[in-house]
Design a protein around this motif. Sequence first.
Motif, PDB file in Angstrom:
ATOM      1  N   ASP A  43     -49.292  48.460  49.366  1.00 50.29           N
ATOM      2  CA  ASP A  43     -50.740  48.261  49.335  1.00 50.29           C
ATOM      3  C   ASP A  43     -51.370  49.051  48.195  1.00 50.29           C
ATOM      4  O   ASP A  43     -52.283  48.573  47.502  1.00 50.29           O
ATOM      5  CB  ASP A  43     -51.371  48.676  50.663  1.00 50.29           C
ATOM      6  CG  ASP A  43     -51.087  47.681  51.789  1.00 50.29           C
ATOM      7  OD1 ASP A  43     -50.556  46.592  51.494  1.00 50.29           O
ATOM      8  OD2 ASP A  43     -51.390  48.005  52.952  1.00 50.29           O
ATOM      9  N   ASP A  44     -50.874  50.268  47.993  1.00 49.87           N
ATOM     10  CA  ASP A  44     -51.407  51.120  46.929  1.00 49.87           C
ATOM     11  C   ASP A  44     -51.100  50.545  45.550  1.00 49.87           C
ATOM     12  O   ASP A  44     -51.954  50.550  44.656  1.00 49.87           O
ATOM     13  CB  ASP A  44     -50.830  52.526  47.060  1.00 49.87           C
ATOM     14  CG  ASP A  44     -51.443  53.506  46.084  1.00 49.87           C
ATOM     15  OD1 ASP A  44     -52.663  53.740  46.166  1.00 49.87           O
ATOM     16  OD2 ASP A  44     -50.711  54.028  45.214  1.00 49.87           O
ATOM     17  N   ILE A  45     -49.868  50.061  45.376  1.00 53.25           N
ATOM     18  CA  ILE A  45     -49.490  49.460  44.095  1.00 53.25           C
ATOM     19  C   ILE A  45     -50.344  48.234  43.807  1.00 53.25           C
ATOM     20  O   ILE A  45     -50.855  48.058  42.692  1.00 53.25           O
ATOM     21  CB  ILE A  45     -47.995  49.084  44.094  1.00 53.25           C
ATOM     22  CG1 ILE A  45     -47.121  50.343  44.088  1.00 53.25           C
ATOM     23  CG2 ILE A  45     -47.654  48.216  42.879  1.00 53.25           C
ATOM     24  CD1 ILE A  45     -45.644  50.055  44.219  1.00 53.25           C
ATOM     25  N   GLU A  46     -50.517  47.395  44.819  1.00 57.20           N
ATOM     26  CA  GLU A  46     -51.311  46.184  44.629  1.00 57.20           C
ATOM     27  C   GLU A  46     -52.769  46.523  44.303  1.00 57.20           C
ATOM     28  O   GLU A  46     -53.385  45.894  43.427  1.00 57.20           O
ATOM     29  CB  GLU A  46     -51.248  45.315  45.881  1.00 57.20           C
ATOM     30  CG  GLU A  46     -51.997  43.998  45.751  1.00 57.20           C
ATOM     31  CD  GLU A  46     -51.821  43.090  46.947  1.00 57.20           C
ATOM     32  OE1 GLU A  46     -52.246  41.923  46.872  1.00 57.20           O
ATOM     33  OE2 GLU A  46     -51.236  43.538  47.952  1.00 57.20           O
ATOM     34  N   LYS A  47     -53.309  47.509  44.994  1.00 56.00           N
ATOM     35  CA  LYS A  47     -54.712  47.878  44.799  1.00 56.00           C
ATOM     36  C   LYS A  47     -54.964  48.462  43.419  1.00 56.00           C
ATOM     37  O   LYS A  47     -56.021  48.218  42.812  1.00 56.00           O
ATOM     38  CB  LYS A  47     -55.123  48.881  45.882  1.00 56.00           C
ATOM     39  CG  LYS A  47     -56.568  49.355  45.773  1.00 56.00           C
ATOM     40  CD  LYS A  47     -56.890  50.362  46.868  1.00 56.00           C
ATOM     41  CE  LYS A  47     -58.318  50.892  46.731  1.00 56.00           C
ATOM     42  NZ  LYS A  47     -58.626  51.897  47.803  1.00 56.00           N
ATOM     43  N   ASN A  48     -54.008  49.221  42.899  1.00 58.81           N
ATOM     44  CA  ASN A  48     -54.228  49.966  41.666  1.00 58.81           C
ATOM     45  C   ASN A  48     -53.563  49.362  40.431  1.00 58.81           C
ATOM     46  O   ASN A  48     -53.510  50.020  39.387  1.00 58.81           O
ATOM     47  CB  ASN A  48     -53.734  51.413  41.846  1.00 58.81           C
ATOM     48  CG  ASN A  48     -54.552  52.178  42.870  1.00 58.81           C
ATOM     49  OD1 ASN A  48     -55.705  52.502  42.642  1.00 58.81           O
ATOM     50  ND2 ASN A  48     -53.943  52.459  44.020  1.00 58.81           N
ATOM     51  N   SER A  49     -53.063  48.145  40.538  1.00 56.42           N
ATOM     52  CA  SER A  49     -52.417  47.516  39.393  1.00 56.42           C
ATOM     53  C   SER A  49     -53.187  46.270  38.956  1.00 56.42           C
ATOM     54  O   SER A  49     -53.713  45.537  39.794  1.00 56.42           O
ATOM     55  CB  SER A  49     -50.970  47.136  39.723  1.00 56.42           C
ATOM     56  OG  SER A  49     -50.926  46.214  40.801  1.00 56.42           O
ATOM     57  N   VAL A  50     -53.233  46.070  37.657  1.00 56.44           N
ATOM     58  CA  VAL A  50     -53.852  44.863  37.107  1.00 56.44           C
ATOM     59  C   VAL A  50     -52.958  43.660  37.363  1.00 56.44           C
ATOM     60  O   VAL A  50     -53.429  42.561  37.667  1.00 56.44           O
ATOM     61  CB  VAL A  50     -54.123  45.031  35.598  1.00 56.44           C
ATOM     62  CG1 VAL A  50     -54.681  43.738  35.006  1.00 56.44           C
ATOM     63  CG2 VAL A  50     -55.071  46.185  35.343  1.00 56.44           C
ATOM     64  N   ASP A  51     -51.647  43.879  37.255  1.00 50.85           N
ATOM     65  CA  ASP A  51     -50.654  42.821  37.448  1.00 50.85           C
ATOM     66  C   ASP A  51     -49.663  43.296  38.503  1.00 50.85           C
ATOM     67  O   ASP A  51     -48.769  44.089  38.212  1.00 50.85           O
ATOM     68  CB  ASP A  51     -49.950  42.525  36.125  1.00 50.85           C
ATOM     69  CG  ASP A  51     -48.991  41.351  36.201  1.00 50.85           C
ATOM     70  OD1 ASP A  51     -48.666  40.917  37.327  1.00 50.85           O
ATOM     71  OD2 ASP A  51     -48.556  40.858  35.139  1.00 50.85           O
ATOM     72  N   TYR A  52     -49.833  42.825  39.732  1.00 51.60           N
ATOM     73  CA  TYR A  52     -48.987  43.268  40.849  1.00 51.60           C
ATOM     74  C   TYR A  52     -47.514  42.950  40.584  1.00 51.60           C
ATOM     75  O   TYR A  52     -46.630  43.763  40.865  1.00 51.60           O
ATOM     76  CB  TYR A  52     -49.478  42.595  42.128  1.00 51.60           C
ATOM     77  CG  TYR A  52     -48.821  43.071  43.409  1.00 51.60           C
ATOM     78  CD1 TYR A  52     -48.397  44.378  43.566  1.00 51.60           C
ATOM     79  CD2 TYR A  52     -48.661  42.195  44.481  1.00 51.60           C
ATOM     80  CE1 TYR A  52     -47.819  44.809  44.745  1.00 51.60           C
ATOM     81  CE2 TYR A  52     -48.078  42.620  45.667  1.00 51.60           C
ATOM     82  CZ  TYR A  52     -47.659  43.923  45.790  1.00 51.60           C
ATOM     83  OH  TYR A  52     -47.068  44.350  46.960  1.00 51.60           O
ATOM     84  N   TYR A  53     -47.249  41.771  40.040  1.00 50.97           N
ATOM     85  CA  TYR A  53     -45.871  41.367  39.735  1.00 50.97           C
ATOM     86  C   TYR A  53     -45.219  42.371  38.778  1.00 50.97           C
ATOM     87  O   TYR A  53     -44.118  42.857  39.031  1.00 50.97           O
ATOM     88  CB  TYR A  53     -45.870  39.972  39.119  1.00 50.97           C
ATOM     89  CG  TYR A  53     -44.547  39.539  38.525  1.00 50.97           C
ATOM     90  CD1 TYR A  53     -43.577  38.929  39.309  1.00 50.97           C
ATOM     91  CD2 TYR A  53     -44.281  39.739  37.173  1.00 50.97           C
ATOM     92  CE1 TYR A  53     -42.356  38.533  38.759  1.00 50.97           C
ATOM     93  CE2 TYR A  53     -43.071  39.351  36.615  1.00 50.97           C
ATOM     94  CZ  TYR A  53     -42.111  38.745  37.404  1.00 50.97           C
ATOM     95  OH  TYR A  53     -40.907  38.357  36.849  1.00 50.97           O
ATOM     96  N   ALA A  54     -45.906  42.685  37.691  1.00 54.14           N
ATOM     97  CA  ALA A  54     -45.347  43.601  36.689  1.00 54.14           C
ATOM     98  C   ALA A  54     -45.191  45.011  37.250  1.00 54.14           C
ATOM     99  O   ALA A  54     -44.212  45.707  36.945  1.00 54.14           O
ATOM    100  CB  ALA A  54     -46.235  43.618  35.451  1.00 54.14           C
ATOM    101  N   ALA A  55     -46.145  45.429  38.093  1.00 53.24           N
ATOM    102  CA  ALA A  55     -46.068  46.766  38.678  1.00 53.24           C
ATOM    103  C   ALA A  55     -44.867  46.892  39.608  1.00 53.24           C
ATOM    104  O   ALA A  55     -44.146  47.896  39.586  1.00 53.24           O
ATOM    105  CB  ALA A  55     -47.363  47.074  39.428  1.00 53.24           C
TER     106      ALA A  55
END
Length: 262
Positions: free
Chosen positions: A214-226
């Motif tokens: 959830d944190d990665i998705e919230k704080n990334s512009v590109d969830y896939y790349a993150a």
Amino acid sequence: MAARVRTSVVAGAVAATLLGGCAVNDTGASEVWDPIETPNRFIFSINRAVDVMAVRPVAVLYRDWVPEKAQKSVRNLLDNLGEPVTAINEVFQGDPSRAGVTMARFLVNSTLGLAGLFDVAAMMGLERTKTDAGQTIGIWAGKGVEPENGGFYLVLPLAGPSNARDATGLMIDYAIDPFQILPIAFNWDWWYIGLPRYGLNVIDYRSRTMFALDDIEKNSVDYYAALRSAYTQNRADLIRAKRDKTDTKSELERRDNLALVR
């Protein structure tokens, strides 16, 4: 039939290894190599939809409504079922003494620990380790190959991030897993044997990655790349720890401090 299945899986693993090896252009790891990004993103979108509609809601209920001690017992059971594969990989990683400890853990927990529901072995000082064939391949990769370089990046349907090396390792682990071989050998129905184990693994793992993802998705512009970056670094850290022969306690602490799994 079991022999034919194992042969097919091993053949597929060898083919994937060759493909992965041929696909690597260099030994560095400046960035994740993703030559099939378009189909990867398509599969990622399907996986994400399944997660949002089905997996995550069940994982939330599991996390919030199942008592913590029961969740711990489920984790112990799943870990115990994976001990034989870990032991085999530890032998091929050149650590037979560690493999002996792992098998001792399996025997103790399978008996005194009631099929692994309780980690009695840890109480006896037998520390748990966990490894897989993807790490084994990474350890024995060519000299100078960075652990971040696992071949082309790959998103597996209903499984998530991977790469050529780890997908190959996944097939090898499946082929050598006694708890995958026995149901095939005795013609047991997978729906009653393999499916519950798979389902519990998915829900348990998803519940433990809830906040991190959830944190990665919230704080990334590109969830896939993150996620691609986080997965690659996670796996590289595990392989590097094995190459450097980090002691058991430090290795477990390193795993606990990685971003995704709690």
